[in-house]
Design an enzyme around this catalytic site. Structure first.
Site, PDB file in Angstrom:
ATOM      1  N   ARG A  96       0.863  -1.186   0.000  1.00 30.02           N
ATOM      2  CA  ARG A  96       0.000   0.000   0.000  1.00 30.02           C
ATOM      3  C   ARG A  96       0.895   1.230   0.000  1.00 30.02           C
ATOM      4  O   ARG A  96       1.777   1.339   0.853  1.00 30.02           O
ATOM      5  CB  ARG A  96      -0.896  -0.006   1.250  1.00 30.02           C
ATOM      6  CG  ARG A  96      -1.971   1.045   1.208  1.00 30.02           C
ATOM      7  CD  ARG A  96      -2.606   1.246   2.564  1.00 30.02           C
ATOM      8  NE  ARG A  96      -1.801   2.097   3.417  1.00 30.02           N
ATOM      9  CZ  ARG A  96      -2.191   2.580   4.602  1.00 30.02           C
ATOM     10  NH1 ARG A  96      -3.395   2.278   5.062  1.00 30.02           N
ATOM     11  NH2 ARG A  96      -1.413   3.356   5.319  1.00 30.02           N
ATOM     12  N   TYR A 100      -3.175  11.434   6.351  1.00 29.23           N
ATOM     13  CA  TYR A 100      -3.250  10.034   6.745  1.00 29.23           C
ATOM     14  C   TYR A 100      -2.221   9.182   6.003  1.00 29.23           C
ATOM     15  O   TYR A 100      -2.047   9.313   4.800  1.00 29.23           O
ATOM     16  CB  TYR A 100      -4.650   9.452   6.470  1.00 29.23           C
ATOM     17  CG  TYR A 100      -4.628   7.959   6.622  1.00 29.23           C
ATOM     18  CD1 TYR A 100      -4.655   7.390   7.876  1.00 29.23           C
ATOM     19  CD2 TYR A 100      -4.452   7.135   5.517  1.00 29.23           C
ATOM     20  CE1 TYR A 100      -4.541   6.019   8.035  1.00 29.23           C
ATOM     21  CE2 TYR A 100      -4.337   5.759   5.665  1.00 29.23           C
ATOM     22  CZ  TYR A 100      -4.377   5.212   6.932  1.00 29.23           C
ATOM     23  OH  TYR A 100      -4.242   3.865   7.078  1.00 29.23           O
ATOM     24  N   ASP A 137      -5.008   3.820   0.029  1.00 31.55           N
ATOM     25  CA  ASP A 137      -6.107   4.077   0.978  1.00 31.55           C
ATOM     26  C   ASP A 137      -6.482   5.554   0.921  1.00 31.55           C
ATOM     27  O   ASP A 137      -5.672   6.422   1.268  1.00 31.55           O
ATOM     28  CB  ASP A 137      -5.624   3.713   2.392  1.00 31.55           C
ATOM     29  CG  ASP A 137      -6.742   3.696   3.420  1.00 31.55           C
ATOM     30  OD1 ASP A 137      -7.851   4.190   3.102  1.00 31.55           O
ATOM     31  OD2 ASP A 137      -6.509   3.195   4.541  1.00 31.55           O
ATOM     32  N   HIS A 184      -8.935   6.797   2.637  1.00 30.16           N
ATOM     33  CA  HIS A 184      -9.366   7.079   4.006  1.00 30.16           C
ATOM     34  C   HIS A 184     -10.594   7.989   4.100  1.00 30.16           C
ATOM     35  O   HIS A 184     -10.596   9.004   4.819  1.00 30.16           O
ATOM     36  CB  HIS A 184      -8.196   7.624   4.843  1.00 30.16           C
ATOM     37  CG  HIS A 184      -8.107   6.984   6.197  1.00 30.16           C
ATOM     38  ND1 HIS A 184      -8.525   7.598   7.345  1.00 30.16           N
ATOM     39  CD2 HIS A 184      -7.673   5.766   6.579  1.00 30.16           C
ATOM     40  CE1 HIS A 184      -8.347   6.789   8.378  1.00 30.16           C
ATOM     41  NE2 HIS A 184      -7.843   5.663   7.940  1.00 30.16           N
ATOM     42  N   GLU A 189      -8.895   1.854  -1.523  1.00 29.55           N
ATOM     43  CA  GLU A 189      -9.631   1.577  -0.278  1.00 29.55           C
ATOM     44  C   GLU A 189     -10.361   2.816   0.210  1.00 29.55           C
ATOM     45  O   GLU A 189      -9.818   3.931   0.137  1.00 29.55           O
ATOM     46  CB  GLU A 189      -8.586   1.127   0.751  1.00 29.55           C
ATOM     47  CG  GLU A 189      -9.106   0.915   2.132  1.00 29.55           C
ATOM     48  CD  GLU A 189      -7.961   0.531   3.075  1.00 29.55           C
ATOM     49  OE1 GLU A 189      -6.911   0.053   2.596  1.00 29.55           O
ATOM     50  OE2 GLU A 189      -8.113   0.729   4.286  1.00 29.55           O
ATOM     51  N   GLU A 204     -13.385  -1.386   6.963  1.00 28.25           N
ATOM     52  CA  GLU A 204     -12.678  -1.490   8.248  1.00 28.25           C
ATOM     53  C   GLU A 204     -13.466  -0.868   9.390  1.00 28.25           C
ATOM     54  O   GLU A 204     -13.243  -1.219  10.541  1.00 28.25           O
ATOM     55  CB  GLU A 204     -11.266  -0.899   8.146  1.00 28.25           C
ATOM     56  CG  GLU A 204     -11.234   0.592   7.908  1.00 28.25           C
ATOM     57  CD  GLU A 204      -9.817   1.136   7.755  1.00 28.25           C
ATOM     58  OE1 GLU A 204      -9.015   0.515   7.049  1.00 28.25           O
ATOM     59  OE2 GLU A 204      -9.526   2.175   8.353  1.00 28.25           O
ATOM     60  N   ARG A 242     -13.431  -5.399   4.055  1.00 27.75           N
ATOM     61  CA  ARG A 242     -12.369  -5.296   5.060  1.00 27.75           C
ATOM     62  C   ARG A 242     -12.869  -5.389   6.503  1.00 27.75           C
ATOM     63  O   ARG A 242     -12.110  -5.132   7.438  1.00 27.75           O
ATOM     64  CB  ARG A 242     -11.638  -3.961   4.862  1.00 27.75           C
ATOM     65  CG  ARG A 242     -10.795  -3.984   3.621  1.00 27.75           C
ATOM     66  CD  ARG A 242     -10.139  -2.667   3.318  1.00 27.75           C
ATOM     67  NE  ARG A 242      -9.442  -2.035   4.413  1.00 27.75           N
ATOM     68  CZ  ARG A 242      -8.311  -2.482   4.966  1.00 27.75           C
ATOM     69  NH1 ARG A 242      -7.770  -3.593   4.515  1.00 27.75           N
ATOM     70  NH2 ARG A 242      -7.747  -1.836   5.951  1.00 27.75           N
ATOM     71  N   GLU A 264      -4.192  -7.471   5.310  1.00 20.46           N
ATOM     72  CA  GLU A 264      -3.291  -6.358   5.644  1.00 20.46           C
ATOM     73  C   GLU A 264      -2.360  -6.784   6.785  1.00 20.46           C
ATOM     74  O   GLU A 264      -2.772  -7.494   7.701  1.00 20.46           O
ATOM     75  CB  GLU A 264      -4.118  -5.140   6.083  1.00 20.46           C
ATOM     76  CG  GLU A 264      -3.271  -3.919   6.405  1.00 20.46           C
ATOM     77  CD  GLU A 264      -4.109  -2.709   6.824  1.00 20.46           C
ATOM     78  OE1 GLU A 264      -5.286  -2.897   7.207  1.00 20.46           O
ATOM     79  OE2 GLU A 264      -3.586  -1.587   6.765  1.00 20.46           O
ATOM     80  N   TRP A 287     -11.584  12.107   8.833  1.00 24.75           N
ATOM     81  CA  TRP A 287     -10.212  11.598   8.934  1.00 24.75           C
ATOM     82  C   TRP A 287     -10.192  10.197   8.366  1.00 24.75           C
ATOM     83  O   TRP A 287      -9.522   9.797   7.534  1.00 24.75           O
ATOM     84  CB  TRP A 287      -9.738  11.518  10.400  1.00 24.75           C
ATOM     85  CG  TRP A 287      -8.300  11.080  10.449  1.00 24.75           C
ATOM     86  CD1 TRP A 287      -7.193  11.822  10.106  1.00 24.75           C
ATOM     87  CD2 TRP A 287      -7.784   9.782  10.792  1.00 24.75           C
ATOM     88  NE1 TRP A 287      -6.051  11.075  10.230  1.00 24.75           N
ATOM     89  CE2 TRP A 287      -6.383   9.811  10.649  1.00 24.75           C
ATOM     90  CE3 TRP A 287      -8.388   8.583  11.216  1.00 24.75           C
ATOM     91  CZ2 TRP A 287      -5.562   8.717  10.920  1.00 24.75           C
ATOM     92  CZ3 TRP A 287      -7.592   7.491  11.485  1.00 24.75           C
ATOM     93  CH2 TRP A 287      -6.190   7.553  11.325  1.00 24.75           C
TER      94      TRP A 287
HETATM   95  C1  GCO Z   1      -5.744   0.823   7.484  1.00 26.43           C
HETATM   96  C2  GCO Z   1      -6.484   1.781   8.335  1.00 26.43           C
HETATM   97  C3  GCO Z   1      -5.829   2.183   9.615  1.00 26.43           C
HETATM   98  C4  GCO Z   1      -6.834   2.892  10.509  1.00 26.43           C
HETATM   99  C5  GCO Z   1      -6.529   2.619  11.942  1.00 26.43           C
HETATM  100  C6  GCO Z   1      -7.576   3.206  12.849  1.00 26.43           C
HETATM  101  O1  GCO Z   1      -6.082   0.769   6.329  1.00 26.43           O
HETATM  102  O2  GCO Z   1      -4.888   0.117   8.014  1.00 26.43           O
HETATM  103  O3  GCO Z   1      -7.058   2.816   7.611  1.00 26.43           O
HETATM  104  O4  GCO Z   1      -4.659   2.922   9.443  1.00 26.43           O
HETATM  105  O5  GCO Z   1      -6.872   4.250  10.258  1.00 26.43           O
HETATM  106  O6  GCO Z   1      -6.405   1.241  12.101  1.00 26.43           O
HETATM  107  O7  GCO Z   1      -7.471   2.717  14.111  1.00 26.43           O
HETATM  108 MG    MG Z   2      -7.745   1.884   5.798  1.00 29.48          MG
END
Ligand code: GCO
Ligand code: MG
Length: 401
Positions: free
Chosen positions: A149, A161, A209, A211, A235, A261, A282, A338, A401
């Site tokens: 990634r 991020y 990602d 995010h 992602e 996630e 995820r 991951e 975020w």
């Molecule tokens: C990822 C995630 C993490 C999250 C984190 C939050 O793809 O691994 O986006 O970086 O932001 O796990 O607790």
């Molecule tokens: Mg993520």
């Protein structure tokens, strides 16, 4: 003869970062370990478990995993949500650990046996600019990773991020504030992947990602602009709440999409799965109700050719990774896992028999999920309040975020 739960203890410790661990003990002498870590809200889950749910477990038969799950989910009027579902996951994984230990089998055998010997994994590479990010990718390739990634700093933005930490490491007194500008990001990101393909050729799997920061139309633009570089996935381009928005993203770009996630239940993913709007799900064992529930999500995914791509940041404890690898060993529609290494101090508290080799993760063969927890060692690493970052547009507006 049936066994009986005699103790359920919650331990919050911080070996390099915070983890919430549930230990369940039975009358016959078996111990099950579960992860109940919710990054930045650890004590809420610890209280949910210790104050509300653990007392309900005492005296129950640990073999009744399904009934205990239904009791805690269906039986509760206030249900779903990250705190509840993480607490249930902690219990569920500890009970599966006990069941597998009672059977004398590694967990994947109880789930139905191995569908594969090893699980493809991806790790993270990032840099303040494109050159630095690509050097980081090269270093991961040296370690044998076949999927990486990639995140790079965007000119004009100070902290975003994936580049300046994953938001969990240095925000103690107050969340650190990052800044964001979608146009700058959309201009810059295709250059990153163009340079990555040029340097590393066609075979390396590249992931990215976003995010949760884009509108569906912006996500469609991002997807189209990345199509020439054949990513493994993009992602979380849009917020998880924008469920119908995924229809627009999907109809406008062929870039593979991953999400989930922050999902806690099958209901969060139902539309995305059944309309085939995503390629990878995820949702993780620790945040979506444990093995019992994630198995249902994965089975629904299988009907619609969606594969798993479980979250595996290091704020999920080694227990979750152990459980995820047994799950991944079994689940027919496995996609990728991951993998971000845990802090070195975590090895003083947790012991595990899963391992990394040549771009893949291997589950262990010990009975249960193969992860142990040393309560005495944990006491040396007391909890410390810690926040995830927050994010603002450059004009100060609060953003995702
Ligand atoms: C990822 C995630 C993490 C999250 C984190 C939050 O793809 O691994 O986006 O970086 O932001 O796990 O607790
Ligand atoms: Mg993520």
């Amino acid at each position: 003869m049936s066994d009986r739960i005699i103790a359920a203890r919650v331990v919050v410790c911080s070996p390099g970062r915070n983890y919430v661990t549930l230990i369940i003990e039975t009358a016959s002498g078996l111990t099950g370990i579960g992860d109940a870590t919710l990054n930045g809200r650890e004590l809420a889950v610890a209280s949910y478990l210790a104050d509300h749910v653990a007392p309900l477990l005492i005296g129950r038969d640990p073999a009744q995993i399904e009934d205990i799950w239904q009791y805690l989910y269906r039986g509760a009027y206030w249900r779903r949500g990250p705190v509840t579902m993480t607490a249930i996951a902690g219990i569920d994984v500890a009970l599966w650990d006990i069941k597998a230990k009672a059977a004398g089998m590694p967990l994947y055998q109880l789930l139905g046996g191995a569908s594969r010997e090893r699980m493809l994994c991806y790790t993270h590479a990032d840099g303040a600019d494109i050159a630095e990010a690509l050097d980081a990718v090269a270093a991961k390739r040296e370690h044998g990773f076949r999927a990486v990634r990639v995140q790079a700093g965007v000119p004009g933005l100070n902290r975003i991020y994936g580049v300046h930490g994953d938001g969990a490491g240095d925000s103690y007194a107050r969340p650190i504030e990052g800044d964001w500008d979608t146009s700058a990001y959309l201009r810059h990101t295709p250059k990153l992947f163009e340079a990555a393909r040029e340097r590393f050729g066609p075979e390396l799997h590249l992931l990215h990602d976003a995010h949760h920061r884009l509108t569906p139309n912006e996500a469609a633009q991002l997807g189209r602009s990345l199509e020439p570089y054949r990513l493994f996935w993009v992602e979380d381009p849009v917020t998880a709440e924008a469920q119908e928005g995924w229809r627009r993203v999907r109809s406008q770009t062929t870039v593979p999409l991953a999400v989930g996630e922050v999902f806690n239940s099958i209901w969060d993913a139902q539309l995305l799965i059944t309309e085939r709007l995503v390629d990878y799900l995820r949702a993780t064992i620790v945040h979506a109700g444990g093995i019992t529930h994630v198995r249902r999500i994965a089975d629904l995914c299988a009907l619609y050719s969606v594969r798993t791509g479980f979250h595996g940041a290091n704020d999920l404890s080694p227990v979750t990774m152990g459980a995820a690898l047994h799950f991944g060993r079994w689940v027919p529609n496995f996609g990728i896992q991951e993998y971000a290494a845990h802090p070195a101090q975590a090895e003083e508290v947790f012991g595990w028999d899963w391992s990394y080799a040549g771009g893949h993760l291997l589950s262990g063969e010990a009975a249960g999920h193969g992860v142990t927890f040393d309560e005495q060692a944990a006491a040396r690493f007391p909890y410390r309040r810690q926040y995830l970052d927050v994010n603002r547009l450059t004009d100060g507006t609060m953003w995702d975020w």
